[in-house]
Structures are given as structure tokens and as C-alpha cells.
Design an enzyme around this catalytic site. Structure first.
Site, PDB file in Angstrom:
ATOM      1  CG  HIS A  80      -2.024  -1.042   1.109  1.00 26.34           C
ATOM      2  ND1 HIS A  80      -1.969  -2.218   1.820  1.00 26.34           N
ATOM      3  CD2 HIS A  80      -3.164  -1.086   0.374  1.00 26.34           C
ATOM      4  CE1 HIS A  80      -3.045  -2.947   1.538  1.00 26.34           C
ATOM      5  NE2 HIS A  80      -3.788  -2.277   0.668  1.00 26.34           N
ATOM      6  CG  ASN A  81       4.007   1.129  -2.355  1.00 22.56           C
ATOM      7  OD1 ASN A  81       3.464   1.154  -3.445  1.00 22.56           O
ATOM      8  ND2 ASN A  81       4.809   0.142  -1.976  1.00 22.56           N
ATOM      9  CB  ALA A  82       3.385   6.485  -4.123  1.00 17.06           C
ATOM     10  CG  HIS A 132      -1.702  -0.191  -4.509  1.00 17.39           C
ATOM     11  ND1 HIS A 132      -2.271  -1.180  -5.286  1.00 17.39           N
ATOM     12  CD2 HIS A 132      -2.727   0.307  -3.742  1.00 17.39           C
ATOM     13  CE1 HIS A 132      -3.557  -1.292  -4.989  1.00 17.39           C
ATOM     14  NE2 HIS A 132      -3.859  -0.400  -4.057  1.00 17.39           N
ATOM     15  CG  HIS A 183      -7.348   3.609  -3.867  1.00 15.73           C
ATOM     16  ND1 HIS A 183      -6.225   3.839  -4.650  1.00 15.73           N
ATOM     17  CD2 HIS A 183      -7.266   2.325  -3.446  1.00 15.73           C
ATOM     18  CE1 HIS A 183      -5.509   2.735  -4.714  1.00 15.73           C
ATOM     19  NE2 HIS A 183      -6.102   1.798  -3.995  1.00 15.73           N
ATOM     20  CG  ASP A 184      -5.242   1.901  -0.616  1.00 13.64           C
ATOM     21  OD1 ASP A 184      -6.230   1.817   0.145  1.00 13.64           O
ATOM     22  OD2 ASP A 184      -4.910   1.006  -1.413  1.00 13.64           O
ATOM     23  CG  ASP A 210      -8.276  -1.310  -4.317  1.00 14.79           C
ATOM     24  OD1 ASP A 210      -7.051  -1.082  -4.279  1.00 14.79           O
ATOM     25  OD2 ASP A 210      -8.961  -1.488  -3.301  1.00 14.79           O
ATOM     26  CD  GLN A 247      -2.286 -13.327  -4.614  1.00 12.56           C
ATOM     27  OE1 GLN A 247      -2.940 -12.952  -5.586  1.00 12.56           O
ATOM     28  NE2 GLN A 247      -2.185 -12.584  -3.509  1.00 12.56           N
TER      29      GLN A 247
END
Length: 497
Positions: free
Chosen positions: A225-227, A229, A265-266, A375, A426
Site C-alpha cells: 500500500h504505497n504510491a 500501488h 484511494h489508499d 483496486d 492468492q
């Protein structure tokens, strides 16, 4: 990074140019013995009084400043460090490399405390800022501040941006080519391509400032969850907005909201999930009453940056409030705990065939579904990209599990590295979350892109099953892709235990 250079004194006496002596703060060392009682200008440089501001002193020896940081040992009896970003200004006249100096900064520096480790005085700059800084001190003119990419990488990055609508777009490569500025570069490019800058009369400086603030509010220490993404989701959103069924129906307002929601969004994601915030009594969980905690925080953070940047300050108050409200509606739709709610509603619309994109409410609902698809579209990418994302998100899960174990908390599902593997996670994610959503999306827009995504989804699922079977045959239940992380490193927003 701060690099210190020794300040040299030119070995020969030569006249100082008038434009140097006439400048405020020009430094000259006078060789006049009548002034300082010393015939050797080299010895003068050891004395604090050997500074002349007399513009008529044409026999002075002058020096020039080199590098980003100067140790002015010849001028003072103590060490003085001068930071590259403070006290210097570019030369405004001619091409000579002299620099202004603010002497108040020099005198305000503390007394020398001896040699300092280079790691302590080194300033961490992005490669992009370091290059601009180094070009500046080599005498190159300052670049246009609206340029998003470094000159050294513009060619390759621009070639990639020309194919930004390709589903095989490699966001990891693009992030490297833009020196970690993939979200800023990609978003700015898409705003321009869709004509949003002209349509909404956006100030490009404010737009860039807003995008930079957004990128900086993502936590780079998060594996997933970083830039990057956020940039990947924004690129996927762009692909969906270009689908024929949406392209001919969406308004500039819809496109603007879609891109803004994808990029933010995150925003400020702490690297742990909602259950972790709740079980640790985090203030965000209390603030949002344990409901869509992270999504509410992402939305409010985005609104805060919009207001701080003043990007839409020229719009009416009513339009700004409407934008903030609809932006929140899109971001809140990414809450995975509400997946079945949105999927059931989407399936019901498709069964009734009553979706009308001329209706603003229906268009907004489709934007919500498009953002949900963007997402979680990683399993629908090529194997090379999908595998990287899968390993990163699992690494983030396992790090949370390590923290929960350390503090004797119940380990969240999918977060125990002793019980779970990337393949297991997964396969379950694809089967129960991704596949049902993208099957319905393909019903809504039966295009080459939707079929391509389903094709990759099937191949990746088979690939993980094959990997799982291989692990079972070898008897190795551990995943070599992950090593034990240090549980002492708590996420930034989750240290209140």
C-alpha cells in the site's frame, strides 16, 4: 545528500571583476598590506578580518564557491557548514558561477564539534532532486518547474506514457524511470490527456503541488500500500475509462472524480488492516466507529490535501462540497468488507439490464465498480507483474502477523507466515473475491480488455496452483520469498498498543 568540499583560494593575485565587487556580499581577499599589514593574500585568508567589501579594491584576490556544501575553514577559525539549500541564490546576471551568500547564516552556525560522520550530515534527497541540485551548482539554468520528469529520463518515460492505455503497462519499470515519482508523472499526464486542466481551468502549479503531496503521503515503507500501488490503480482506472461503453457516456466531471479517487484511494495507509486498528484501540477506529476505518481516513486525508493545495478554490463552494462528497463515495466503495454488497447490486442491475449511463447516479455507480476492479486487478495482470504484487501484499500481511504475535494479539487471517503461503492466499483471493467481480464486469463491458483480464486471471490461478502442488511434492511448506521481518518496526499509524 550533502557533500562537503574544501574551499580553495586562487594562488595568484588578479583583479576582481567589477560585477563581482559590485554585488552584495561579494567576497574578496585584499592583498593590500596597508589594509591588513600582511603582504601574502594566502595568510590573509586565515584571518577573520580579511574580508573586503570595497568595490574600489581592484587588487583583491577573489575565490569562487564550489559544490553543494562549503567548509569555510580559511575564513573562520572554526568549522562552518553551509547547506546547499540555504543561503545561496542562482546568479541572475551573466553566466559566471558566483553565488550569493547570506553571512547571517554563517555566523549563526554553532561552534565546531569536531568531525561528523558523513551519514549523519548527509541529507536524503530523491535522485531527481539531487540531479536538479547538482545541475544548479554546475551553472546550468534552472529548469521549468512544471517539468515532471528529469531530463535524463524524459525520453524513456515519455515512450512508456505513450502506451499508458496498454494493459501490460509495467508500473514498476515506470516508477524506476521516474525516480520514484510514478504517481505524480502518471496522474499529471492523464489530467492533460483527458483535457481536464483546460476544462476545469486548473492551475498546473497547484495541480503538481497537490499530486506531490498525495505521493508523499503514501508510506514508502509499506511493501504494497504505497504510491506505486496508487499509480498502478490510476493506470488501470484510465484503461477502464477508455472503454467504449464508458468513454462515450462519462462527463469530464466523472473522469476527474475517477482519477482523483484512484490516486488517493489508499492515502496515508498505515500498512495494517482494519481489524488490527480495532483490536489495538487505535484512534482512527474510535473516530470512525469501527466502520470502514481506513477508507474513511483515506477520503478525509484526500479532502484535506485538496483544500490545502487550493486546486479547486476557483470553483463554487457548492461544487467543491459535491466533489468531496462524491470522492468519498468512490473511495468508500473500495472497502473489501462491502464487496458482496456492491457485487450483488451490480449483478442485479445487469440481470435487469436497467443500467442507463445517461443517468448521473448510474454513472457514479459504474465509477465505483470500476475503482473496485482497478483496486484488486493485480491477479488480472501478466504473471510477471501479478507475481510481484502478490509477494508484496503477502509480505505486508506477514509483517502485521509478526507484530500481532509479538504483542500476544490474535493473529489476523492470512497474516501468519507459519500457516500461510503466497500461493494459498492468492488462490483463495482469486476464487472468492477477484473472479466473481471481473466476471460481472465482463458482462457489463464485453470488450477485448475484459476478456484479456479474465484470460490472465485464469492463467495466474493455474500458475499458483501449480506452484502449490510443487511445494507439496517437495515437502517444503515455507515460502522462500519471505524472511522474518523485525516486528519492532511498527507501522507509522499503529504504534498505540
Amino acid at each position: 545528500m550533502e557533500v562537503c568540499y574544501q574551499l580553495p583560494v586562487l594562488p595568484l593575485d588578479r583583479p576582481v571583476p567589477k560585477h563581482v565587487l559590485s554585488r552584495r556580499g561579494a567576497i574578496s581577499f585584499s592583498s593590500s598590506s596597508s589594509l591588513f599589514g600582511c603582504p601574502d593574500p594566502r595568510q590573509l585568508s586565515q584571518r577573520r578580518g580579511a574580508i573586503s567589501y570595497d568595490s574600489s579594491d581592484q587588487t583583491a584576490v577573489y575565490i569562487r564557491m564550489l559544490g553543494a556544501c562549503v567548509i569555510f575553514k580559511q575564513l573562520f577559525s572554526r568549522d562552518v557548514r553551509v547547506r546547499s539549500r540555504v543561503g545561496f541564490e542562482p546568479e541572475r546576471r551573466g553566466s559566471h558561477p558566483y553565488l550569493y551568500i547570506d553571512f547571517r547564516i554563517l555566523h549563526s552556525c554553532p561552534e565546531s564539534v569536531g568531525p561528523v560522520c558523513s551519514r549523519k550530515v548527509r541529507r536524503l534527497l530523491s535522485f531527481q532532486r539531487y540531479l536538479h541540485c547538482s545541475r544548479f551548482f554546475r551553472g546550468f539554468p534552472p529548469q521549468n518547474p512544471l517539468y515532471i520528469l528529469d531530463d535524463d529520463y524524459t525520453g524513456q518515460a515519455k515512450c512508456m506514457l505513450e502506451k499508458v492505455g496498454n494493459w501490460n503497462f509495467d508500473i514498476f519499470l515506470f516508477d524506476r524511470l521516474t525516480n520514484g515519482n510514478s504517481l505524480v508523472s502518471l496522474s499529471f499526464h492523464l489530467f492533460s490527456c483527458f483535457g481536464l486542466i483546460e476544462f476545469f481551468h486548473l492551475d498546473m502549479v497547484k495541480l503538481r503541488r497537490f499530486l506531490v503531496m498525495v505521493q508523499e503521503d503514501y508510506h514508502n515503507q509499506n511493501p504494497y500500500h504505497n504510491a506505486v500501488h496508487a499509480a498502478d490503480v490510476t493506470q488501470a482506472m484510465h484503461c477502464y475509462l477508455k472503454e467504449p461503453k464508458l468513454c462515450k457516456s462519462l462527463t469530464p466531471w466523472d473522469i476527474l472524480l475517477g482519477l482523483l479517487a484512484a490516486a488517493t484511494h489508499d492515502l496515508d495507509h498505515p500498512g495494517v488492516n482494519q481489524s488490527f486498528l480495532i483490536k489495538t484501540n487505535h484512534y482512527l477506529a474510535s473516530l470512525y466507529k469501527n466502520t470502514s476505518v481506513l477508507e474513511n481516513h483515506h477520503w478525509r486525508s484526500a479532502v484535506g490535501l485538496l483544500r490545502e493545495s487550493g486546486l479547486f478554490a476557483h470553483l463554487s463552494a457548492e461544487d467543491r462540497l459535491k466533489m468531496e462528497s462524491e470522492l468519498g463515495s468512490l473511495i468508500l466503495a473500495t472497502d473489501i468488507s462491502r464487496q458482496n454488497e456492491y457485487l450483488s447490486q451490480f449483478r442485479a442491475h445487469l440481470d435487469r439490464e436497467d443500467l442507463c449511463l445517461d443517468d448521473a447516479g448510474h454513472r457514479h455507480f459504474i465509477l465505483q465498480m470500476a475503482l473496485k476492479c482497478a483496486d484488486i486487478c493485480n491477479p488480472c495482470r501478466t504473471w510477471e507483474l501479478s507475481k510481484q504484487w502478490s509477494e508484496k501484499v503477502t509480505q505486508e500481511f506477514f509483517h502485521q502477523g509478526d507484530i500481532e504475535k509479538k504483542y500476544k494479539l490474535e493473529v489476523s487471517p492470512l497474516c501468519d507466515r507459519q500457516l500461510e503461503t503466497v500461493a494459498d492466499i492468492q488462490i483463495g483471493f482469486i476464487t472468492y473475491v477477484v473472479e466473481p467481480l471481473f466476471v460481472e464486469w465482463a458482462r457489463f463491458t464485453d470488450t477485448r480488455l475484459s476478456q484479456t483480464m479474465l484470460g490472465y486471471l485464469g492463467l495466474n490461478k493455474a500458475g499458483w496452483k501449480g506452484m502449490l502442488q510443487g511445494q507439496a511434492v517437495s515437502g517444503d511448506d515455507t515460502d522462500p520469498a519471505f524472511e522474518e521481518n523485525d516486528p519492532d518496526t511498527l507501522p507509522q499509524e499503529s504504534r498505540e498498543l
